[in-house]
Design a protein around this motif. Structure first.
Motif, PDB file in Angstrom:
ATOM      1  N   ALA A   1       7.858  -4.709  -5.320  1.00  0.00           N
ATOM      2  CA  ALA A   1       8.598  -3.446  -5.468  1.00  0.00           C
ATOM      3  C   ALA A   1       7.795  -2.279  -4.919  1.00  0.00           C
ATOM      4  CB  ALA A   1       8.982  -3.214  -6.929  1.00  0.00           C
TER       5      ALA A   1
ATOM      6  N   PRO B   1       7.748   0.101  -1.143  1.00  0.00           N
ATOM      7  CA  PRO B   1       8.845   0.726  -0.396  1.00  0.00           C
ATOM      8  C   PRO B   1       9.869  -0.283   0.137  1.00  0.00           C
ATOM      9  CG  PRO B   1       6.736   1.652   0.266  1.00  0.00           C
ATOM     10  CD  PRO B   1       6.422   0.536  -0.670  1.00  0.00           C
ATOM     11  N   ALA B   2       9.410  -1.445   0.599  1.00  0.00           N
ATOM     12  CA  ALA B   2      10.352  -2.425   1.170  1.00  0.00           C
ATOM     13  C   ALA B   2      11.235  -3.026   0.083  1.00  0.00           C
ATOM     14  CB  ALA B   2       9.583  -3.527   1.904  1.00  0.00           C
ATOM     15  N   GLY B   3      10.616  -3.506  -0.994  1.00  0.00           N
ATOM     16  CA  GLY B   3      11.376  -4.175  -2.051  1.00  0.00           C
ATOM     17  C   GLY B   3      12.322  -3.217  -2.763  1.00  0.00           C
TER      18      GLY B   3
ATOM     19  N   GLU C   1       1.006  -3.565  -7.680  1.00  0.00           N
ATOM     20  CA  GLU C   1      -0.214  -3.216  -6.939  1.00  0.00           C
ATOM     21  C   GLU C   1       0.115  -2.906  -5.482  1.00  0.00           C
ATOM     22  OE1 GLU C   1      -2.671  -6.631  -7.535  1.00  0.00           O
ATOM     23  OE2 GLU C   1      -3.247  -6.003  -9.541  1.00  0.00           O
TER      24      GLU C   1
ATOM     25  N   GLY D   1       5.523  -8.146 -13.413  1.00  0.00           N
ATOM     26  CA  GLY D   1       4.767  -9.394 -13.524  1.00  0.00           C
ATOM     27  C   GLY D   1       4.576 -10.012 -12.163  1.00  0.00           C
TER      28      GLY D   1
ATOM     29  N   ALA E   1      -9.855   5.186   0.646  1.00  0.00           N
ATOM     30  CA  ALA E   1      -8.739   6.143   0.541  1.00  0.00           C
ATOM     31  C   ALA E   1      -9.183   7.491  -0.008  1.00  0.00           C
ATOM     32  CB  ALA E   1      -7.589   5.586  -0.301  1.00  0.00           C
TER      33      ALA E   1
ATOM     34  N   HIS F   1      -3.565   9.868   7.330  1.00  0.00           N
ATOM     35  CA  HIS F   1      -4.501  10.873   6.809  1.00  0.00           C
ATOM     36  C   HIS F   1      -5.267  11.630   7.884  1.00  0.00           C
ATOM     37  CE1 HIS F   1      -3.998   7.769   3.597  1.00  0.00           C
ATOM     38  NE2 HIS F   1      -3.543   8.856   3.036  1.00  0.00           N
TER      39      HIS F   1
ATOM     40  N   ASP G   1       2.569  -0.845  10.093  1.00  0.00           N
ATOM     41  CA  ASP G   1       2.600  -0.751   8.639  1.00  0.00           C
ATOM     42  C   ASP G   1       2.573   0.689   8.131  1.00  0.00           C
ATOM     43  OD1 ASP G   1       0.186  -1.578  10.020  1.00  0.00           O
ATOM     44  OD2 ASP G   1      -0.851  -1.088   8.175  1.00  0.00           O
ATOM     45  N   GLN G   2       3.761   1.214   7.901  1.00  0.00           N
ATOM     46  CA  GLN G   2       3.971   2.566   7.388  1.00  0.00           C
ATOM     47  C   GLN G   2       5.074   2.512   6.339  1.00  0.00           C
ATOM     48  OE1 GLN G   2       2.548   5.906   8.876  1.00  0.00           O
ATOM     49  NE2 GLN G   2       1.097   4.232   8.830  1.00  0.00           N
TER      50      GLN G   2
HETATM   51  C1  LIG Z   1      -5.128   3.506   1.593  1.00  0.00           C
HETATM   52  C2  LIG Z   1      -3.791   3.478   2.262  1.00  0.00           C
HETATM   53  C3  LIG Z   1      -3.092   4.646   2.447  1.00  0.00           C
HETATM   54  C4  LIG Z   1      -1.855   4.615   3.081  1.00  0.00           C
HETATM   55  N1  LIG Z   1      -1.209   5.794   3.297  1.00  0.00           N
HETATM   56  C5  LIG Z   1      -0.017   5.793   3.919  1.00  0.00           C
HETATM   57  C6  LIG Z   1       0.651   7.022   4.201  1.00  0.00           C
HETATM   58  O1  LIG Z   1       0.159   8.114   3.888  1.00  0.00           O
HETATM   59  N2  LIG Z   1       1.844   6.960   4.848  1.00  0.00           N
HETATM   60  C7  LIG Z   1       2.409   5.761   5.228  1.00  0.00           C
HETATM   61  O2  LIG Z   1       3.499   5.775   5.801  1.00  0.00           O
HETATM   62  N3  LIG Z   1       1.795   4.589   4.969  1.00  0.00           N
HETATM   63  C8  LIG Z   1       0.606   4.572   4.322  1.00  0.00           C
HETATM   64  N4  LIG Z   1      -0.021   3.388   4.081  1.00  0.00           N
HETATM   65  C9  LIG Z   1       0.673   2.124   4.412  1.00  0.00           C
HETATM   66  C10 LIG Z   1       1.658   1.779   3.260  1.00  0.00           C
HETATM   67  O3  LIG Z   1       0.921   1.661   2.063  1.00  0.00           O
HETATM   68  C11 LIG Z   1       2.398   0.479   3.537  1.00  0.00           C
HETATM   69  O4  LIG Z   1       2.990   0.510   4.815  1.00  0.00           O
HETATM   70  C12 LIG Z   1       3.500   0.240   2.488  1.00  0.00           C
HETATM   71  O5  LIG Z   1       2.975   0.303   1.186  1.00  0.00           O
HETATM   72  C13 LIG Z   1       4.151  -1.124   2.724  1.00  0.00           C
HETATM   73  O6  LIG Z   1       5.155  -1.329   1.781  1.00  0.00           O
HETATM   74  P1  LIG Z   1       5.521  -2.797   1.280  1.00  0.00           P
HETATM   75  O7  LIG Z   1       6.681  -2.612   0.368  1.00  0.00           O
HETATM   76  O8  LIG Z   1       5.636  -3.731   2.416  1.00  0.00           O
HETATM   77  O9  LIG Z   1       4.227  -3.302   0.469  1.00  0.00           O
HETATM   78  P2  LIG Z   1       3.458  -2.681  -0.788  1.00  0.00           P
HETATM   79  O10 LIG Z   1       3.687  -1.226  -0.904  1.00  0.00           O
HETATM   80  O11 LIG Z   1       2.057  -3.161  -0.683  1.00  0.00           O
HETATM   81  O12 LIG Z   1       4.178  -3.365  -2.038  1.00  0.00           O
HETATM   82  C14 LIG Z   1       4.103  -4.755  -2.246  1.00  0.00           C
HETATM   83  C15 LIG Z   1       4.356  -5.013  -3.719  1.00  0.00           C
HETATM   84  O13 LIG Z   1       4.498  -6.421  -3.904  1.00  0.00           O
HETATM   85  C16 LIG Z   1       3.791  -6.790  -5.072  1.00  0.00           C
HETATM   86  N5  LIG Z   1       3.466  -8.210  -5.019  1.00  0.00           N
HETATM   87  C17 LIG Z   1       2.679  -8.883  -4.140  1.00  0.00           C
HETATM   88  N6  LIG Z   1       2.631 -10.190  -4.470  1.00  0.00           N
HETATM   89  C18 LIG Z   1       3.409 -10.342  -5.571  1.00  0.00           C
HETATM   90  C19 LIG Z   1       3.755 -11.451  -6.394  1.00  0.00           C
HETATM   91  N7  LIG Z   1       3.297 -12.696  -6.158  1.00  0.00           N
HETATM   92  N8  LIG Z   1       4.573 -11.231  -7.454  1.00  0.00           N
HETATM   93  C20 LIG Z   1       5.055  -9.990  -7.734  1.00  0.00           C
HETATM   94  N9  LIG Z   1       4.760  -8.897  -6.985  1.00  0.00           N
HETATM   95  C21 LIG Z   1       3.940  -9.084  -5.921  1.00  0.00           C
HETATM   96  C22 LIG Z   1       2.555  -5.890  -5.054  1.00  0.00           C
HETATM   97  O14 LIG Z   1       1.941  -5.819  -6.339  1.00  0.00           O
HETATM   98  C23 LIG Z   1       3.183  -4.568  -4.605  1.00  0.00           C
HETATM   99  O15 LIG Z   1       3.643  -3.810  -5.707  1.00  0.00           O
HETATM  100  C24 LIG Z   1      -1.283   3.383   3.497  1.00  0.00           C
HETATM  101  C25 LIG Z   1      -2.004   2.197   3.312  1.00  0.00           C
HETATM  102  C26 LIG Z   1      -3.244   2.240   2.716  1.00  0.00           C
HETATM  103  C27 LIG Z   1      -4.018   0.965   2.555  1.00  0.00           C
END
Ligand SMILES: Cc1cc2nc3c(=O)[nH]c(=O)nc-3n(C[C@H](O)[C@H](O)[C@H](O)COP(=O)(O)OP(=O)(O)OC[C@H]3O[C@@H](n4cnc5c(N)ncnc54)[C@H](O)[C@@H]3O)c2cc1C
Length: 307
Positions: free
Chosen positions: A21, A23-25, A46, A88, A136, A146, A282-283
């Motif tokens: 959960a 941004p994508a989820g 996380e 969880g 970060a 950043h 990855d944004q």
């Molecule tokens: C330090 C840092 C700063 C950043 N700043 C920016 C910014 O300013 N602007 C920007 O556009 N992008 C930024 N990014 C990139 C951005 O964080 C990612 O592109 C974005 O979070 C991707 O979203 P997502 O939903 O794919 O994954 P995530 O946001 O990582 O979410 C994945 C979720 O899946 C959960 N998950 C994983 N495995 C399991 C499991 N087995 N069971 C249940 N849950 C699970 C995780 O706990 C997490 O909550 C930054 C990245 C970093 C590392």
């Protein structure tokens, strides 16, 4: 197999389980909830950018904290009764004749006709003492996230020579007060000459540790010399945050991520992927957009299966 057979063979308790959960989820769950799809979101809480103070480049939300973005999205999901969120970790995923079965670490289980992995990626940092603690918070990886905040300030870039030139150019566009640290590796003469002509100093000495707080980060080198910088850019190694797609048998991409088709479906029929594990660049905004696209594809798939 006919569409009806397909629907029956994958019939389950829910229409979709979304794992993750960020941004994508959350974006996918919003579209699925609005399509009245019985959707379960399982999230370990996380997200990748959690250590950052603010998120940038996010349409209409520039500068919000990562926690605010997720909390607001979660609150908006509450309007849609078809969506349930479990806090969880999903521990196992199996595909059986009646759909995908997800079991969580705390012993709950659910079944659905379709599955969306939105599990994200994680960053492995160079092994330098003091770096991880400042991740970060002065130690940065992305000029789009950043870079604006450190424009024209004294910055160091830690990068191995083979990838340094491309990274240097990106940071140099924001600040010309730049030192390249190769952390013990020799910079080829031709490239070192190019950098010198632009006034970019190269330090090849191994970094012993990093101390202090941004904007006074101190890089301490093996020969006892020091360098104070407002921020340090590093190249991280990206890894999948979860091995569930691999364990389900999804074809993996290199060096990380899951191979998906134009409809965000993985090589396992009925299992989709979105966000950093499947979308390029990855944004946050890209991850959210891919979640929306995957949800639309999943709903379209279910609509056709039930027609
Ligand atoms: C330090 C840092 C700063 C950043 N700043 C920016 C910014 O300013 N602007 C920007 O556009 N992008 C930024 N990014 C990139 C951005 O964080 C990612 O592109 C974005 O979070 C991707 O979203 P997502 O939903 O794919 O994954 P995530 O946001 O990582 O979410 C994945 C979720 O899946 C959960 N998950 C994983 N495995 C399991 C499991 N087995 N069971 C249940 N849950 C699970 C995780 O706990 C997490 O909550 C930054 C990245 C970093 C590392």
């Amino acid at each position: 197999m006919s569409a009806a057979d397909k629907a029956n063979s994958l019939a389950g308790d829910r229409d979709v389980i979304v794992i993750g959960a960020g941004p994508a989820g959350l974006s996918a769950a919003l579209y699925l909830g609005r399509s009245r799809r019985q959707t379960l979101v399982v999230d370990a809480g996380e997200p990748r950018n959690a250590p950052a103070h603010s998120a940038h480049g996010v349409f209409s939300r520039d500068g919000a904290t990562p926690a605010e973005l997720v909390a607001d999205a979660r609150r908006q999901l509450e309007r849609y009764p078809a969506v349930e969120v479990w806090r969880g970790k999903a521990e196992t995923v199996e595909k059986g004749p009646s759909g995908f079965v997800v079991r969580t670490q705390d012993g709950r289980q659910a079944r659905a006709r379709r599955l969306l992995f939105a599990t994200g990626i994680r960053d492995e940092l160079p092994d330098i003492e003091g770096l991880a603690e400042r991740w970060a918070n002065g130690v940065l990886h992305c000029v789009y996230c950043h870079g604006y905040e450190i424009a024209d300030q004294p910055v160091a870039l830690i990068a191995a020579p083979d990838i340094a030139m491309r990274a240097v150019a990106s940071v140099y566009q924001l600040t010309q007060n730049l030192v390249l640290c190769t952390n013990g590796e020799a910079m080829p003469e031709a490239e070192a000459g190019q950098l010198a002509r632009r006034g970019i100093h190269v330090v090849e000495m191994k970094i012993d540790r990093i101390s202090g707080d941004a904007p006074d980060l101190r890089l301490m080198f093996a020969d006892g010399s020091e360098l104070t910088r407002a921020a340090v850019f590093v190249r991280t190694i990206l890894k999948d945050a979860s091995d569930l797609p691999a364990r389900l048998g999804c074809e993996l991409d290199t060096p990380y991520g899951v191979v998906v088709g134009l409809d965000w479906q993985t090589s396992v029929p009925g299992a989709y992927a979105a966000g950093d594990i499947a979308a390029p660049k990855d944004q946050i905004i890209v991850a959210a957009a891919s979640g929306a696209q995957a949800a639309i594809a999943i709903n379209g798939d279910l609509v056709q299966a039930d027609w």
